[in-house]
Motif scaffolding. Sequence first.
Motif, PDB file in Angstrom:
ATOM      1  N   ILE A  57       6.446 -18.767 -26.422  1.00 30.22           N
ATOM      2  CA  ILE A  57       6.675 -19.564 -27.624  1.00 30.22           C
ATOM      3  C   ILE A  57       6.892 -21.039 -27.270  1.00 30.22           C
ATOM      4  N   CYS A  58       7.609 -21.284 -26.173  1.00 30.81           N
ATOM      5  CA  CYS A  58       7.794 -22.674 -25.734  1.00 30.81           C
ATOM      6  C   CYS A  58       6.455 -23.354 -25.471  1.00 30.81           C
ATOM      7  N   LEU A  59       5.545 -22.640 -24.824  1.00 30.22           N
ATOM      8  CA  LEU A  59       4.244 -23.226 -24.509  1.00 30.22           C
ATOM      9  C   LEU A  59       3.359 -23.323 -25.745  1.00 30.22           C
ATOM     10  N   GLY A  60       3.474 -22.338 -26.632  1.00 28.72           N
ATOM     11  CA  GLY A  60       2.739 -22.423 -27.889  1.00 28.72           C
ATOM     12  C   GLY A  60       3.201 -23.610 -28.723  1.00 28.72           C
ATOM     13  N   TYR A  61       4.490 -23.827 -28.745  1.00 26.27           N
ATOM     14  CA  TYR A  61       5.070 -24.967 -29.461  1.00 26.27           C
ATOM     15  C   TYR A  61       4.582 -26.282 -28.835  1.00 26.27           C
ATOM     16  N   TYR A  62       4.592 -26.322 -27.505  1.00 22.92           N
ATOM     17  CA  TYR A  62       4.125 -27.516 -26.794  1.00 22.92           C
ATOM     18  C   TYR A  62       2.655 -27.796 -27.126  1.00 22.92           C
ATOM     19  N   ASN A  63       1.857 -26.749 -27.194  1.00 22.82           N
ATOM     20  CA  ASN A  63       0.438 -26.907 -27.486  1.00 22.82           C
ATOM     21  C   ASN A  63       0.217 -27.499 -28.872  1.00 22.82           C
ATOM     22  N   LYS A  75      17.503 -20.745 -29.894  1.00 22.99           N
ATOM     23  CA  LYS A  75      18.595 -19.864 -30.316  1.00 22.99           C
ATOM     24  C   LYS A  75      18.260 -19.146 -31.614  1.00 22.99           C
ATOM     25  N   GLY A  76      17.554 -19.845 -32.484  1.00 25.93           N
ATOM     26  CA  GLY A  76      17.193 -19.259 -33.764  1.00 25.93           C
ATOM     27  C   GLY A  76      16.199 -18.117 -33.661  1.00 25.93           C
ATOM     28  N   LEU A  77      15.558 -17.975 -32.518  1.00 24.11           N
ATOM     29  CA  LEU A  77      14.600 -16.879 -32.329  1.00 24.11           C
ATOM     30  C   LEU A  77      15.298 -15.533 -32.221  1.00 24.11           C
ATOM     31  N   GLY A  78      16.558 -15.523 -31.776  1.00 20.90           N
ATOM     32  CA  GLY A  78      17.303 -14.281 -31.651  1.00 20.90           C
ATOM     33  C   GLY A  78      16.826 -13.433 -30.482  1.00 20.90           C
ATOM     34  N   HIS A  79      17.197 -12.153 -30.535  1.00 18.40           N
ATOM     35  CA  HIS A  79      16.906 -11.238 -29.426  1.00 18.40           C
ATOM     36  C   HIS A  79      16.036 -10.049 -29.839  1.00 18.40           C
ATOM     37  N   ASP A  80      15.549 -10.073 -31.061  1.00 18.79           N
ATOM     38  CA  ASP A  80      14.743  -8.958 -31.566  1.00 18.79           C
ATOM     39  C   ASP A  80      13.323  -9.082 -31.017  1.00 18.79           C
ATOM     40  N   LEU A  81      12.922  -8.125 -30.180  1.00 15.17           N
ATOM     41  CA  LEU A  81      11.608  -8.195 -29.536  1.00 15.17           C
ATOM     42  C   LEU A  81      10.475  -8.069 -30.549  1.00 15.17           C
ATOM     43  N   GLU A  82      10.682  -7.256 -31.565  1.00 15.30           N
ATOM     44  CA  GLU A  82       9.650  -7.121 -32.599  1.00 15.30           C
ATOM     45  C   GLU A  82       9.466  -8.434 -33.356  1.00 15.30           C
ATOM     46  N   ALA A  83      10.564  -9.113 -33.654  1.00 13.63           N
ATOM     47  CA  ALA A  83      10.474 -10.396 -34.348  1.00 13.63           C
ATOM     48  C   ALA A  83       9.786 -11.441 -33.473  1.00 13.63           C
ATOM     49  N   LEU A  84      10.056 -11.397 -32.170  1.00 17.04           N
ATOM     50  CA  LEU A  84       9.435 -12.360 -31.253  1.00 17.04           C
ATOM     51  C   LEU A  84       7.927 -12.164 -31.186  1.00 17.04           C
ATOM     52  N   ILE A  85       7.475 -10.912 -31.072  1.00 17.37           N
ATOM     53  CA  ILE A  85       6.030 -10.689 -30.985  1.00 17.37           C
ATOM     54  C   ILE A  85       5.367 -11.030 -32.314  1.00 17.37           C
ATOM     55  N   ASN A  86       6.056 -10.787 -33.427  1.00 18.04           N
ATOM     56  CA  ASN A  86       5.494 -11.151 -34.732  1.00 18.04           C
ATOM     57  C   ASN A  86       5.344 -12.664 -34.858  1.00 18.04           C
ATOM     58  N   LYS A  87       6.325 -13.411 -34.376  1.00 18.81           N
ATOM     59  CA  LYS A  87       6.230 -14.878 -34.433  1.00 18.81           C
ATOM     60  C   LYS A  87       5.073 -15.370 -33.570  1.00 18.81           C
ATOM     61  N   LEU A  89       2.322 -13.752 -32.846  1.00 17.87           N
ATOM     62  CA  LEU A  89       1.050 -13.412 -33.471  1.00 17.87           C
ATOM     63  C   LEU A  89       0.754 -14.304 -34.674  1.00 17.87           C
ATOM     64  N   VAL A  90       1.779 -14.635 -35.443  1.00 21.21           N
ATOM     65  CA  VAL A  90       1.581 -15.450 -36.647  1.00 21.21           C
ATOM     66  C   VAL A  90       1.378 -16.920 -36.313  1.00 21.21           C
ATOM     67  N   ASP A  91       2.179 -17.446 -35.391  1.00 21.07           N
ATOM     68  CA  ASP A  91       2.207 -18.898 -35.166  1.00 21.07           C
ATOM     69  C   ASP A  91       1.371 -19.398 -33.991  1.00 21.07           C
ATOM     70  N   PHE A  92       1.175 -18.564 -32.963  1.00 19.16           N
ATOM     71  CA  PHE A  92       0.626 -19.124 -31.718  1.00 19.16           C
ATOM     72  C   PHE A  92      -0.554 -18.359 -31.115  1.00 19.16           C
ATOM     73  N   PHE A  93      -0.716 -17.079 -31.415  1.00 16.30           N
ATOM     74  CA  PHE A  93      -1.761 -16.282 -30.764  1.00 16.30           C
ATOM     75  C   PHE A  93      -3.126 -16.684 -31.300  1.00 16.30           C
ATOM     76  N   ASP A  94      -4.068 -16.899 -30.380  1.00 14.11           N
ATOM     77  CA  ASP A  94      -5.427 -17.303 -30.767  1.00 14.11           C
ATOM     78  C   ASP A  94      -6.414 -16.492 -29.951  1.00 14.11           C
TER      79      ASP A  94
END
Length: 338
Positions: A57-63, A75-87, A89-94
């Motif tokens: 996510i850090c690198l996706g944000y940088y891109n 910190k706002g990303l939390g620790h939920d692995l499902e939420a992280l992979i969803n973010k 896929l929605v925001d950075f995966f190409d």
Amino acid sequence: MSINFKNIALLDEIETANRLIRLGFGELQNIDYANNFYFLPFQLLSQGFERLMKSYICLGYYNRQGDYPNLNYIKGLGHDLEALINKILVDFFDDHGRYYLIGDRNFLENDAELKELLYILSEFGKMARYHNFDIITANQKPSVNPRELWEQFEHKILSLNGFEKFNDRDLENEVFGDISRTIIIIFEKFVSGLARQFNFGTLGDHAKQFSGHLFDFAMLYPDKLGQTDYRVNTTRFKETPKKVHKRTAIDELERKLNPKFRSKLIKKNDFDGNWPFYAEEVIVECRNKHWCVITIEGYDYALNGAAKGKYKLESPHDAGMAMLGVSIGDFISIALAL
């Protein structure tokens, strides 16, 4: 703080994630009748996956933004692995329209078994690691029991063949290899789907600088899944003496001259079935119609329980000479038929 220091810190984070994941896979492969310490692989994998995805996510944000996110964002990303992979896929995966990256996206978005496993690890990472203390302190809202959920998943994926192995003394230990291989293949597909984003530029040119530690995972395509023995990275495997026998000239003479010793050379290219060994050829041998051994690269290993007890030899799986989750049952049958 300069961008160079940030890059060094991120590189260290990705290296840490890579090591945690590999150790976690190895500790999963170490689970057997004598070792049911699930806490360790849970701890390693929940940490490793979280660190990898937050680095992504850090690198996706940088891109997108030309700089790394601030602390509040992370910190706002939390620790939920499902939420992280969803973010991700929605925001950075190409997928850039490439068929193998499209396949990665489809797996990451839709695989039900991956979602179930990530849920278990997420719950462990968030609060379930203290499940026993919830019981001790009579917490009115106790956390889930991750080990119980994990064992339910194991029973669900255990094939009918696996249940039959429990009744075969020569193959009962293979059940744990079957389970760990199935789970690790799911996780390998998960990690490789993320790693390819680093290596093939779809996460941006800046991310390519950080791809070295993930290169092996990025190269894990379907024909390579489930073939890595991650145990070699674990302390338990390194410190356990391997009971093998280096063959001598006398051994070779007895194999040729003793009428009670029958042997057969088997080559991978000639074998009709799933080849379990890392070596390209092996020699199976049956002694006195009872003790089955196998020679791999000049060393003897026990094929069946009788030989293991008689000669105090390691099995090919335990010695790291055969892929966990791929049965050696056919080779026991071949040896006994000699």
